[in-house]
Design a protein around this motif. Sequence first.
Motif, PDB file in Angstrom:
ATOM      1  N   PRO A 103      16.592  38.867  38.376  1.00  0.00           N
ATOM      2  CA  PRO A 103      16.284  38.247  37.192  1.00  0.00           C
ATOM      3  C   PRO A 103      15.417  37.113  38.356  1.00  0.00           C
ATOM      4  O   PRO A 103      14.504  36.272  37.426  1.00  0.00           O
ATOM      5  N   VAL A 104      14.944  37.526  39.383  1.00  0.00           N
ATOM      6  CA  VAL A 104      14.328  36.522  39.747  1.00  0.00           C
ATOM      7  C   VAL A 104      12.577  36.717  40.372  1.00  0.00           C
ATOM      8  O   VAL A 104      11.540  36.092  39.919  1.00  0.00           O
ATOM      9  N   ALA A 105      12.862  38.598  40.191  1.00  0.00           N
ATOM     10  CA  ALA A 105      11.171  39.364  39.787  1.00  0.00           C
ATOM     11  C   ALA A 105      11.229  38.643  38.592  1.00  0.00           C
ATOM     12  O   ALA A 105      10.025  38.414  37.921  1.00  0.00           O
ATOM     13  N   SER A 106      11.781  38.720  37.145  1.00  0.00           N
ATOM     14  CA  SER A 106      11.789  38.713  35.824  1.00  0.00           C
ATOM     15  C   SER A 106      11.037  37.497  35.880  1.00  0.00           C
ATOM     16  O   SER A 106      10.112  36.791  34.786  1.00  0.00           O
ATOM     17  N   SER A 107      11.901  36.270  36.105  1.00  0.00           N
ATOM     18  CA  SER A 107      11.091  34.873  35.781  1.00  0.00           C
ATOM     19  C   SER A 107       9.840  34.578  36.912  1.00  0.00           C
ATOM     20  O   SER A 107       9.089  34.205  36.447  1.00  0.00           O
ATOM     21  N   LEU A 108       9.419  35.442  37.631  1.00  0.00           N
ATOM     22  CA  LEU A 108       8.337  35.499  38.833  1.00  0.00           C
ATOM     23  C   LEU A 108       7.276  35.584  37.898  1.00  0.00           C
ATOM     24  O   LEU A 108       6.122  35.370  37.497  1.00  0.00           O
ATOM     25  N   CYS A 109       7.310  36.913  37.321  1.00  0.00           N
ATOM     26  CA  CYS A 109       7.125  37.981  36.179  1.00  0.00           C
ATOM     27  C   CYS A 109       6.169  36.747  35.468  1.00  0.00           C
ATOM     28  O   CYS A 109       5.114  36.944  34.802  1.00  0.00           O
ATOM     29  N   ALA A 110       7.103  35.485  34.488  1.00  0.00           N
ATOM     30  CA  ALA A 110       6.574  35.011  33.824  1.00  0.00           C
ATOM     31  C   ALA A 110       5.694  34.296  33.994  1.00  0.00           C
ATOM     32  O   ALA A 110       5.006  33.762  33.315  1.00  0.00           O
ATOM     33  N   ARG A 111       5.905  33.918  34.951  1.00  0.00           N
ATOM     34  CA  ARG A 111       5.569  32.797  35.919  1.00  0.00           C
ATOM     35  C   ARG A 111       3.421  33.397  36.325  1.00  0.00           C
ATOM     36  O   ARG A 111       2.445  32.012  35.978  1.00  0.00           O
ATOM     37  N   ARG A 132       1.225  41.557  37.615  1.00  0.00           N
ATOM     38  CA  ARG A 132       0.435  41.586  39.237  1.00  0.00           C
ATOM     39  C   ARG A 132       0.554  41.256  39.846  1.00  0.00           C
ATOM     40  O   ARG A 132       1.294  42.299  41.695  1.00  0.00           O
ATOM     41  N   ALA A 133       1.280  39.845  40.207  1.00  0.00           N
ATOM     42  CA  ALA A 133       1.301  39.175  41.901  1.00  0.00           C
ATOM     43  C   ALA A 133       2.799  39.373  41.915  1.00  0.00           C
ATOM     44  O   ALA A 133       3.264  39.402  43.352  1.00  0.00           O
ATOM     45  N   VAL A 134       3.574  39.476  40.951  1.00  0.00           N
ATOM     46  CA  VAL A 134       5.257  39.690  41.992  1.00  0.00           C
ATOM     47  C   VAL A 134       5.027  41.557  42.824  1.00  0.00           C
ATOM     48  O   VAL A 134       5.710  41.301  43.993  1.00  0.00           O
ATOM     49  N   VAL A 135       4.220  42.254  42.045  1.00  0.00           N
ATOM     50  CA  VAL A 135       4.216  43.364  42.212  1.00  0.00           C
ATOM     51  C   VAL A 135       3.394  43.923  44.181  1.00  0.00           C
ATOM     52  O   VAL A 135       3.935  44.330  44.922  1.00  0.00           O
ATOM     53  N   ILE A 136       2.230  42.850  44.088  1.00  0.00           N
ATOM     54  CA  ILE A 136       2.023  43.443  44.675  1.00  0.00           C
ATOM     55  C   ILE A 136       2.775  41.831  46.617  1.00  0.00           C
ATOM     56  O   ILE A 136       2.694  42.443  47.467  1.00  0.00           O
ATOM     57  N   THR A 137       3.879  40.896  45.810  1.00  0.00           N
ATOM     58  CA  THR A 137       4.088  40.538  47.440  1.00  0.00           C
ATOM     59  C   THR A 137       5.102  41.539  47.034  1.00  0.00           C
ATOM     60  O   THR A 137       6.093  41.454  48.717  1.00  0.00           O
ATOM     61  N   GLY A 138       5.729  42.025  46.399  1.00  0.00           N
ATOM     62  CA  GLY A 138       6.845  42.625  47.023  1.00  0.00           C
ATOM     63  C   GLY A 138       6.560  43.815  48.370  1.00  0.00           C
ATOM     64  O   GLY A 138       7.049  44.729  48.605  1.00  0.00           O
ATOM     65  N   GLY A 139       5.197  44.989  47.800  1.00  0.00           N
ATOM     66  CA  GLY A 139       4.317  45.269  48.632  1.00  0.00           C
ATOM     67  C   GLY A 139       4.558  45.026  49.970  1.00  0.00           C
ATOM     68  O   GLY A 139       5.057  45.467  51.080  1.00  0.00           O
ATOM     69  N   LEU A 140       3.964  43.045  50.159  1.00  0.00           N
ATOM     70  CA  LEU A 140       4.246  42.866  51.763  1.00  0.00           C
ATOM     71  C   LEU A 140       5.492  42.407  52.440  1.00  0.00           C
ATOM     72  O   LEU A 140       6.183  43.251  53.653  1.00  0.00           O
ATOM     73  N   GLN A 190      13.418  44.792  53.289  1.00  0.00           N
ATOM     74  CA  GLN A 190      13.257  45.834  52.260  1.00  0.00           C
ATOM     75  C   GLN A 190      13.523  46.046  50.568  1.00  0.00           C
ATOM     76  O   GLN A 190      13.210  46.191  49.621  1.00  0.00           O
ATOM     77  N   GLY A 191      14.938  45.576  49.988  1.00  0.00           N
ATOM     78  CA  GLY A 191      15.801  45.358  48.745  1.00  0.00           C
ATOM     79  C   GLY A 191      14.431  44.777  48.532  1.00  0.00           C
ATOM     80  O   GLY A 191      14.951  45.128  46.918  1.00  0.00           O
ATOM     81  N   LEU A 192      14.709  43.501  49.086  1.00  0.00           N
ATOM     82  CA  LEU A 192      13.844  42.252  48.164  1.00  0.00           C
ATOM     83  C   LEU A 192      12.484  42.613  47.548  1.00  0.00           C
ATOM     84  O   LEU A 192      12.056  42.236  46.603  1.00  0.00           O
ATOM     85  N   GLY A 193      11.841  43.597  48.538  1.00  0.00           N
ATOM     86  CA  GLY A 193      10.160  44.189  48.118  1.00  0.00           C
ATOM     87  C   GLY A 193      10.527  45.547  47.327  1.00  0.00           C
ATOM     88  O   GLY A 193      10.079  45.364  46.290  1.00  0.00           O
ATOM     89  N   ILE A 194      11.676  46.384  47.483  1.00  0.00           N
ATOM     90  CA  ILE A 194      11.415  47.313  46.460  1.00  0.00           C
ATOM     91  C   ILE A 194      12.136  46.553  44.547  1.00  0.00           C
ATOM     92  O   ILE A 194      11.781  47.168  43.897  1.00  0.00           O
ATOM     93  N   SER A 195      13.168  45.091  45.082  1.00  0.00           N
ATOM     94  CA  SER A 195      13.525  44.715  44.011  1.00  0.00           C
ATOM     95  C   SER A 195      11.587  43.924  43.034  1.00  0.00           C
ATOM     96  O   SER A 195      11.633  43.965  41.843  1.00  0.00           O
ATOM     97  N   PHE A 196      10.919  43.255  43.617  1.00  0.00           N
ATOM     98  CA  PHE A 196       9.590  42.728  43.305  1.00  0.00           C
ATOM     99  C   PHE A 196       9.098  43.772  42.934  1.00  0.00           C
ATOM    100  O   PHE A 196       7.695  43.446  42.902  1.00  0.00           O
ATOM    101  N   SER A 197       8.708  44.411  43.181  1.00  0.00           N
ATOM    102  CA  SER A 197       8.059  45.877  42.987  1.00  0.00           C
ATOM    103  C   SER A 197       8.334  47.048  41.975  1.00  0.00           C
ATOM    104  O   SER A 197       7.597  46.535  40.748  1.00  0.00           O
ATOM    105  N   TRP A 198       9.417  47.241  42.292  1.00  0.00           N
ATOM    106  CA  TRP A 198      10.422  47.883  41.315  1.00  0.00           C
ATOM    107  C   TRP A 198      10.664  47.450  39.631  1.00  0.00           C
ATOM    108  O   TRP A 198      10.345  47.952  38.825  1.00  0.00           O
ATOM    109  N   THR A 199      10.705  46.057  39.213  1.00  0.00           N
ATOM    110  CA  THR A 199      11.235  45.363  38.415  1.00  0.00           C
ATOM    111  C   THR A 199      10.410  45.079  37.179  1.00  0.00           C
ATOM    112  O   THR A 199       9.933  45.436  36.512  1.00  0.00           O
ATOM    113  N   PRO A 200       9.035  44.317  38.156  1.00  0.00           N
ATOM    114  CA  PRO A 200       7.882  44.055  36.659  1.00  0.00           C
ATOM    115  C   PRO A 200       7.388  45.541  36.761  1.00  0.00           C
ATOM    116  O   PRO A 200       6.171  45.929  35.681  1.00  0.00           O
ATOM    117  N   ALA A 201       6.985  47.377  37.604  1.00  0.00           N
ATOM    118  CA  ALA A 201       6.499  48.621  36.907  1.00  0.00           C
ATOM    119  C   ALA A 201       7.381  48.105  36.405  1.00  0.00           C
ATOM    120  O   ALA A 201       6.720  48.688  35.476  1.00  0.00           O
TER     121      ALA A 201
END
Length: 447
Positions: free
Chosen positions: A69-77, A81-89, A115-126
């Motif tokens: 849900p955090v990743a989804s809300s960050l995607c809206a704002r 693209r930005a959220v996936v890059i953050t997830g990679g880091l 690692q879980g947060l990185g996967i979430s921020f990458s997988w969800t927006p993708a």
Amino acid sequence: MQAEDSNPPDGGYGWVVVVSAFMVMGLTVAVLKTFGLFFVEIQQHFDGLASTTSWITSVTIAIFHLGAPVASSLCARYTHRAVVITGGLLAFSGMALGFFGFNMVWMYVTTGFLQGLGISFSWTPAISIVSHYFSKKRALANAIASAGECAFAFTFGPFFQWLISQYGWKGALLIIGGIQLNICIGGALMRPLASSCLLEAHHSETRTPPGKSASRIDKEDKSPITHKTFNWMLLKRPEFVLYAIFGILAAMSFFVPPLFLVPFSYSLGIDESWTASLLSILAMVDFAGRLLCGWYANLHVTKTIHLLVMTITLISTSLMLLPLANNYVSLAIFTGFYGFFFGTTVAIHITVLADVVGMPEFDSALGLFMLIRSSGGFVGPPLAGLIVDMAGDYRAGFYMAGATLILSAGFLVTLDQLQQRKERESQTSTKPEKSTLSYPSLHLLKH
């Protein structure tokens, strides 16, 4: 930054997005699926129980879901693209810090939480942006994108085993973290759609229609997207609740077999090199299952929820049969059946979610679904580990996963019956309206 047209292109640059998502899936979920290779190494290093060591994967899975849900809300704002890059880091940070391996709690925080947060921020927006780019070909596009984890896992199995043998499990974590930095490249290629992200302020000002202020347009643009991101009212819809319960039970089961497949093969006396090949076989048939099921679902011959019930039933059956293996050949065969049916299930379960809630609510539903499903991913591996410790046999974990999946199929059947009943009610309610409309027309004919 310019956004594309709000209508799903169903092709064009959308296929570039699919390839990018393919890479992101491989560098996130494939790493999680092959983490079982580190299970025995970490357990022996810290001299811990199976249930204690399994909490590393459990924390990763839980944060993967809780962060959706955090990743989804960050995607809206900030755009996908930005959220996936953050997830990679974040994913890189988790693995790189796990290299130090001070104690088990440190592993929970690094290779678990970060690692879980990185996967979430990458997988969800993708996976979300792929669904926005496609409509008619959504099932096929999602299947191809999700197949990335299989293609990468096919090579990750023997490659990770080689890394562990050459550099130890700590050195392997550091190298894998560096490889995960490529997630940022995949994210950079995900050009945002106007319908799935907020445009920049100057973009809304340049398109302000006559008679409307920029601030008014800004409010009109932001309100629906914010509502979609935090639409908790979905919990009042019985269809979504039933599908969420299915997700919880499925998550309890999905991550158990890859976690215990490696130690189970060791208990049968199978050599380490052959064990790594099991993960490659699992990835190969998983890949085939996803593409085949995605292609079939795209033909619209069978209702997607009916197809999902069928695949869930088959995967639970294969899990019940897998513990019967007593050598490498039989274990490879049962693993192949499990991997194929797992692939068919994963290929369409997100498409079914879109069918259940509709695309206007999809972003919100995806984040909320992942949040609710996290409870299953959090409880599943430790529960299976506890059962394994009590039974003293890794077979017990597979039986637990298969039984839980059978139970989840029951909720899918209930959901399908509810949808069919509502369709029948809507059809019967429209019939009287049609009959009343016919009376004025008859009256006019008489005159």
